[in-house]
Structure formats: structure tokens, C-alpha cells
Design a protein around this motif. Sequence first.
Motif, PDB file in Angstrom:
ATOM      1  N   ASP A  84       0.807  -1.221   0.000  1.00 17.09           N
ATOM      2  CA  ASP A  84       0.000   0.000   0.000  1.00 17.09           C
ATOM      3  C   ASP A  84       0.849   1.284   0.000  1.00 17.09           C
ATOM      4  OD1 ASP A  84      -2.538   0.944  -0.283  1.00 17.09           O
ATOM      5  OD2 ASP A  84      -2.941   1.139   1.856  1.00 17.09           O
ATOM      6  N   GLY A 121      -7.116  -6.730  -2.719  1.00 17.88           N
ATOM      7  CA  GLY A 121      -7.908  -5.542  -2.992  1.00 17.88           C
ATOM      8  C   GLY A 121      -8.547  -5.590  -4.366  1.00 17.88           C
ATOM      9  N   THR A 122      -9.280  -4.553  -4.713  1.00 25.45           N
ATOM     10  CA  THR A 122     -10.073  -4.588  -5.949  1.00 25.45           C
ATOM     11  C   THR A 122      -9.219  -4.196  -7.150  1.00 25.45           C
ATOM     12  OG1 THR A 122     -10.885  -2.319  -5.713  1.00 25.45           O
ATOM     13  CG2 THR A 122     -12.153  -4.041  -4.617  1.00 25.45           C
ATOM     14  N   ARG A 123      -9.588  -4.709  -8.308  1.00 30.32           N
ATOM     15  CA  ARG A 123      -8.727  -4.627  -9.497  1.00 30.32           C
ATOM     16  C   ARG A 123      -8.519  -3.196  -9.981  1.00 30.32           C
ATOM     17  NH1 ARG A 123      -8.854 -10.138 -10.544  1.00 30.32           N
ATOM     18  NH2 ARG A 123      -6.970  -9.881 -11.771  1.00 30.32           N
ATOM     19  N   TYR A 125      -9.027  -0.387  -8.338  1.00 30.35           N
ATOM     20  CA  TYR A 125      -8.329   0.414  -7.338  1.00 30.35           C
ATOM     21  C   TYR A 125      -6.834   0.093  -7.383  1.00 30.35           C
ATOM     22  CZ  TYR A 125      -7.288   2.778  -2.963  1.00 30.35           C
ATOM     23  OH  TYR A 125      -6.767   3.625  -2.024  1.00 30.35           O
ATOM     24  N   GLN A 166      -0.116 -17.022  -3.177  1.00 34.94           N
ATOM     25  CA  GLN A 166      -0.488 -16.161  -2.074  1.00 34.94           C
ATOM     26  C   GLN A 166       0.644 -16.145  -1.046  1.00 34.94           C
ATOM     27  OE1 GLN A 166      -3.355 -18.439  -3.022  1.00 34.94           O
ATOM     28  NE2 GLN A 166      -3.761 -16.746  -4.401  1.00 34.94           N
TER      29      GLN A 166
ATOM     30  N   GLY B 309      -7.772   6.237   2.814  1.00 35.09           N
ATOM     31  CA  GLY B 309      -7.890   4.868   2.301  1.00 35.09           C
ATOM     32  C   GLY B 309      -9.156   4.792   1.467  1.00 35.09           C
ATOM     33  N   PRO B 310      -9.345   3.671   0.753  1.00 36.85           N
ATOM     34  CA  PRO B 310     -10.519   3.591  -0.112  1.00 36.85           C
ATOM     35  C   PRO B 310     -11.830   3.494   0.666  1.00 36.85           C
ATOM     36  CG  PRO B 310      -9.321   1.506  -0.096  1.00 36.85           C
ATOM     37  CD  PRO B 310      -8.488   2.478   0.676  1.00 36.85           C
ATOM     38  N   TYR B 331     -11.119  -0.128   4.529  1.00 40.82           N
ATOM     39  CA  TYR B 331     -11.061  -0.477   3.105  1.00 40.82           C
ATOM     40  C   TYR B 331     -12.447  -0.915   2.651  1.00 40.82           C
ATOM     41  CZ  TYR B 331      -8.894  -2.259  -1.234  1.00 40.82           C
ATOM     42  OH  TYR B 331      -8.530  -2.469  -2.544  1.00 40.82           O
ATOM     43  N   ALA B 333     -14.570  -0.822  -1.090  1.00 39.82           N
ATOM     44  CA  ALA B 333     -14.345  -0.443  -2.483  1.00 39.82           C
ATOM     45  C   ALA B 333     -15.286  -1.198  -3.418  1.00 39.82           C
ATOM     46  CB  ALA B 333     -12.893  -0.725  -2.885  1.00 39.82           C
ATOM     47  N   ARG B 334     -15.278  -0.761  -4.693  1.00 42.09           N
ATOM     48  CA  ARG B 334     -15.968  -1.436  -5.783  1.00 42.09           C
ATOM     49  C   ARG B 334     -17.438  -1.701  -5.415  1.00 42.09           C
ATOM     50  NH1 ARG B 334     -16.358  -4.466 -10.955  1.00 42.09           N
ATOM     51  NH2 ARG B 334     -18.192  -5.509 -10.277  1.00 42.09           N
ATOM     52  N   ILE B 347     -16.805  -4.541  -1.632  1.00 46.44           N
ATOM     53  CA  ILE B 347     -15.718  -5.316  -1.041  1.00 46.44           C
ATOM     54  C   ILE B 347     -15.251  -4.582   0.210  1.00 46.44           C
ATOM     55  CG2 ILE B 347     -13.358  -6.162  -1.313  1.00 46.44           C
ATOM     56  CD1 ILE B 347     -15.461  -7.747  -2.915  1.00 46.44           C
ATOM     57  N   ARG B 349     -12.700  -4.802   3.632  1.00 47.07           N
ATOM     58  CA  ARG B 349     -11.591  -5.507   4.290  1.00 47.07           C
ATOM     59  C   ARG B 349     -11.908  -5.643   5.767  1.00 47.07           C
ATOM     60  NH1 ARG B 349      -5.934  -3.134   3.297  1.00 47.07           N
ATOM     61  NH2 ARG B 349      -6.540  -1.660   4.895  1.00 47.07           N
ATOM     62  N   TYR B 354     -10.578  -9.780   2.495  1.00 43.99           N
ATOM     63  CA  TYR B 354     -11.424  -8.978   1.615  1.00 43.99           C
ATOM     64  C   TYR B 354     -12.698  -9.762   1.332  1.00 43.99           C
ATOM     65  CZ  TYR B 354      -7.192  -6.262   1.035  1.00 43.99           C
ATOM     66  OH  TYR B 354      -6.076  -5.503   1.276  1.00 43.99           O
ATOM     67  N   ARG B 374     -10.714 -13.607  -0.098  1.00 47.09           N
ATOM     68  CA  ARG B 374      -9.947 -12.950  -1.157  1.00 47.09           C
ATOM     69  C   ARG B 374     -10.911 -12.514  -2.250  1.00 47.09           C
ATOM     70  NH1 ARG B 374      -6.477 -12.299   1.661  1.00 47.09           N
ATOM     71  NH2 ARG B 374      -4.478 -13.336   1.938  1.00 47.09           N
ATOM     72  N   GLU B 376     -13.347 -10.201  -4.763  1.00 46.80           N
ATOM     73  CA  GLU B 376     -13.266  -9.024  -5.622  1.00 46.80           C
ATOM     74  C   GLU B 376     -14.519  -8.947  -6.490  1.00 46.80           C
ATOM     75  OE1 GLU B 376      -8.771  -8.318  -6.785  1.00 46.80           O
ATOM     76  OE2 GLU B 376      -9.683  -9.830  -8.031  1.00 46.80           O
ATOM     77  N   GLN B 392     -10.761 -16.740  -4.392  1.00 52.99           N
ATOM     78  CA  GLN B 392      -9.691 -17.714  -4.584  1.00 52.99           C
ATOM     79  C   GLN B 392     -10.078 -19.038  -3.961  1.00 52.99           C
ATOM     80  OE1 GLN B 392      -6.411 -17.239  -5.813  1.00 52.99           O
ATOM     81  NE2 GLN B 392      -6.728 -15.097  -6.374  1.00 52.99           N
TER      82      GLN B 392
END
Lengths: 181, 429
Positions: A84, A121-123, A125, A166, B309-310, B331, B333-334, B347, B349, B354, B374, B376, B392
Motif C-alpha cells: 500500500d 484488494g479490488t482490481r 483500485y 499467495q 484509504g478507499p 477499506y 471499495a468497488r 468489497i 476488508r 477482503y 480474497r 473481488e 480464490q
Amino acid sequence: MQLKPLARSLAAALSIVVIAGCSSTGGTQDGDSYGSQDGSTTGSSTSGTGTGSQYGSSTGSGSGASQQADSRIPEVRTIYFDYDRDTIKNEYESVVMAHARYLRANPNAQVVLHGHTDERGTREYNMALGERRANAVARFLNIQGVSSSQMSVVSYGEERPAVNGQGESAYAQNRRVVFNY
Amino acid sequence: MQSLSKVWLFCALLLVSSLASANNLTIEITRGSDQALPIGVVPFAGSDGMPEDVAQIVQDDLERSGYFDPLARSDMFEQPSQSNDVQFGTWRSLDVRYLVVGRAEQTEGGFELQFELMDISGQRRMVGETVTVRGNDLRGAAHYISDQIFEEITDIRGAFSTKIAYVTAQGVADNMQFGLYVADADGRRSEQVLTSDQPIMSPAWSPDGGKLAYVSFESGRPAIYIQNVATGQRVQATSFEGINGAPTWSPDGRRIAMSLSKDGQPEIYIMDIGSRSLERITNNNSIDTEPAWAPDGQRLLFTSDRSGGPQLYQYSLSGGEAERLTFTGNYNARGRYSPDGEQIFLIHRSSRGYQVARQDLSGDRLVVLSESTRDESPSVAPNGTMVIFATQQGGNGVLSAVSADGRSSFRLPSAQGDVRDPAWSPFLN
């Protein structure tokens, strides 16, 4: 149109090979693998002999030896970032400095800075975070006197990991900026 | 014309190859709802030897929705095929509340399917229909039947006849292959839309379901393309310096909101598709990306790190300042709106990772829905009942879905590399 500088640097690289035999900078960094950060830092500090005194000063090419070094593209072309963060870590400043010297010495050379993140995290972003990293390197180069017209930035976000998997060791190798000439 | 027929040939080949092997995503139910309604879907009489088992497709659709808990076929003592033959007592003793019976028949141009839905406790026929199938499209007909049954019982429009678009990736670093696919909502009948050795991202359906906007790096840099799904015809919509990302269509289909960094930082813009004119929505020193259009067309939801932060913000197109919506954690987002515009899925955190979460727009309480960590790219079904997302499993990217209430979930693992970036289509009929 890219051919000219490419041809130039090729010619430069070829001529260097002749001299390289007696230069301590040549060859040692070949086969640099991801994660061998020690190797890359020592490698780059070799190519930047005398950098310590040159930090902050705008003239990078003092001796004849460093002029020779500046005529070839620095071999370490990847620097890594903390999670980050877009701050260039101290250990990679010498790498970026070497690229700055090369780009100053070769005003026709063009570099594309590829910014990458790890997969968390998101793609989209992450796309923005990757760009931020590449922009940080571009700004650093600019401050070192590299013309903006020699640089461009493409972020790949998390789309092109250097390694799959990972865990922090994979993530650390994926958070990077790559110098593409 | 010639290129069109090539496209069809290509699609036909793809269909054949996916039948033969493994392009399809296969469903695994990962969590069933304890409130699911018990239902029996009796194998359709006359369907032996037909290319598809229609009743099985209907049963799987209903189970996947999380609203139903189908009875196993092995537990069915009788297999009636029409309402007159249904012995209500038999099914009541099996604790079944609803029963689907039907018949299938091959006709000259295809098939004819008849189905009837019975209310077992009310001892009555609820609905029934004869469905004419042209050609081999038994799967399409089965999804149609699932839609009718689902709506009759739940009063919610079924979304089984919809599609999902998704991206696949294989390889690493400079040696990668990316694919954009469209499949049925159950992961079957996948068709390739695009392949590239450069990244493909962020597919987004036009509101009429006819086009996809997406990001492709095929020129060496990101650019937004708009592609007609049926014909394969496409145009490049943007290729500005920097990020060209996160396209989403306005509900009227005339504009696309996107994130562009041509002026420095990524900012939200709206492009008028007809004129290609741009309107800048955000203007600051932070990241602004991942816009989503509210169903009423009047608001945009987006991710911004202006607070450090987002977090998710909502901007009213009639003006004013963007309003911060999320305050739980550092966090979020999206975000995506529910079809009624009253909730958002995002999403988040958490301490675990996530995860897909939901938040009512009337309050700021955030509820985590997924169990994976994980996650998204959440995308909401057009009827609002499910959220599909990427996650994932065993080191591979897979698609997963969770019901909007978090009670049930399923996974669509793929045999081929990473699957990511799902986009649920609008209603298509």
C-alpha cells in the motif's frame, strides 16, 4: 520511430562489451532473479561508483568510467515497494539514480515505467495504486533531471503478477515498478 | 456477411468444444439456506434420450437460487407427469411444499415441453405452460421454466435466463493469456468473446444486454472498447494517456461512467457514447475509480481514497458534494447498487480479509455476506437476489455467488486457470 534510439543503445551496448572485460561493473548482475534484492542493490551500487558523493547534485557524469556505464541501460530494472505504499525505498534509490544517469546521458532513450501491485484488494483500485507507484518513480527521475518527454507510465495493477501464489513472499515480488526501454 | 458467418462458425466450434470438454464452469453449492422451500422436480416424461435433462436443469436452477431445497430424485416414490396424476398425500408425506411435473416431446423443428407447478399443501395447480423449443435449445427452455416457477412462488422475477461475462487468465508476468467469455448464469454454454496476450478487465453489460464495454491492454496500454456480443463488432471508445478503466453504463444506455487519469490522478468521467464528449465528475488529488450508476440514473457510487484509504462515496448528478457512505473499517471499495437502489454491495476488508458485504443506503451498518477472504468484483443479479463475485480457491481464481441475505452461496470453479471479473447481465427477455 523507436528504432533509432534502440539502434543507438544497441551499438552502445556492443561497444561496451568490448570494454567490459576490464570493467568491474560488467556482467555480475546477469541472472538477477526476483527477490535477490541484496544482489540487485550491490549490483547497482557498483555501476554507480561514487554515487554517494553525487546524491542530490544534479551532475551525474563525472569521470570517464561512469560515462561508459551511462551508455548502457542499467541492468537492474525492477524495484519493489511496501504494501500500500508508493515511496521509493532507500535501498532502491541507487537503482533509480542509475536509470536517471542513463536517461540523462541518452536523451533519445525512452523508458516506459510499468507499475504493479499485489493481488489483494479490488482490481481497478489496484490499477490506480500501480499508477501511483510508477508516477512516484517518474517524479524521482524528473527531479534528477530526466526530461518528462523520455518517460511514460503504464499501470498493470494486479493483472500481470511476476509470480503466482499467495503469501507475503509472492506479494512482495509483485509490488513493483519495472523500467522498460 | 462473410465475417459474420465466420463468427457463427467460430461460435459453433466453441460450443462443440465446450460440450466436449471443460470451458464450462460447474456449480458447487457451498451453503444452503435453512429457510429454503422444499420442492420436488419430477423428471419429465418422455425426456429419456434427449440431449438435456430439463427437469435436472430446473432443479439445479432452483437450488442455486437459495430459495429452494429440492427433493432428491431417489426419494421420489412416484413420477407423475401431469397434475391429474399427482397424489398430494404422497408428496405431503415427503414434506414437499411444491411439485413440478412435466412432459417432453420431440417435434419436427425441435421439442415441446409441458410443465405444471403444484402447491402440495394447498392441493392445487398454480401454473402451467406449453413451451415450444426451436432447435436444440433445451437449456434455454429449462431456464425459462425455472423463471416461471421462481416468480410464481416468490413473486420475484427469475434471473435464470440471464448471462454472466467473465475474464480468464493463465500464465505469469510477460507470458500470459487472457480471455473474455459469456456464459449462461449457471456457468454453462460459455462462448469466447475475446482473447489476448494482454490484460482484459472490467467487463460491463449495456442495459439492453446487447453489448459489453471492457478494458483491454492489447495496444500496450489500457483502452475502453465496446463490443456487440452477438456480432463481435467493436469500437474503441477511449484511449487517453494513463488509466482508461472501470466502465459502467448509464441505465438509459447512452453514457458510460469511467475512471481516467489523463489529467494526473484517476478521476470519474461520464462519456456520452454518441458524441464521445466527456464530463468530469470528480476533481481532486486522490484516487477516484470504480463508478456505478444508480438504477434511477441520478446518482453515481464510486471508490475514493480522499480520506486516506478507499471508501465509497455517492455523487448526485444534480450537483453538490459527494457524500461518504462507508465508515466501517479502512477499506471499502468497488460498490454496486441493488436493482431497487436502496442497498449497496461492496468489497470490505475485515479482520479476516477482503469480503463481499452489504450496506443499506438508509443507514451505515455494514453486513459481511461471504465466507471467503480474497473476494473481488461483486456484481448483482438483475433481480437482486444474488451477488456473483471473484474469489480464490486452492490458489486459483474462481467465481462464487452469495444470496443478498447471505444465507446461501455457490461456487463456479473452472478447469482453466484463473476466472475473475464477473459481470451479471441485465434481464435479456
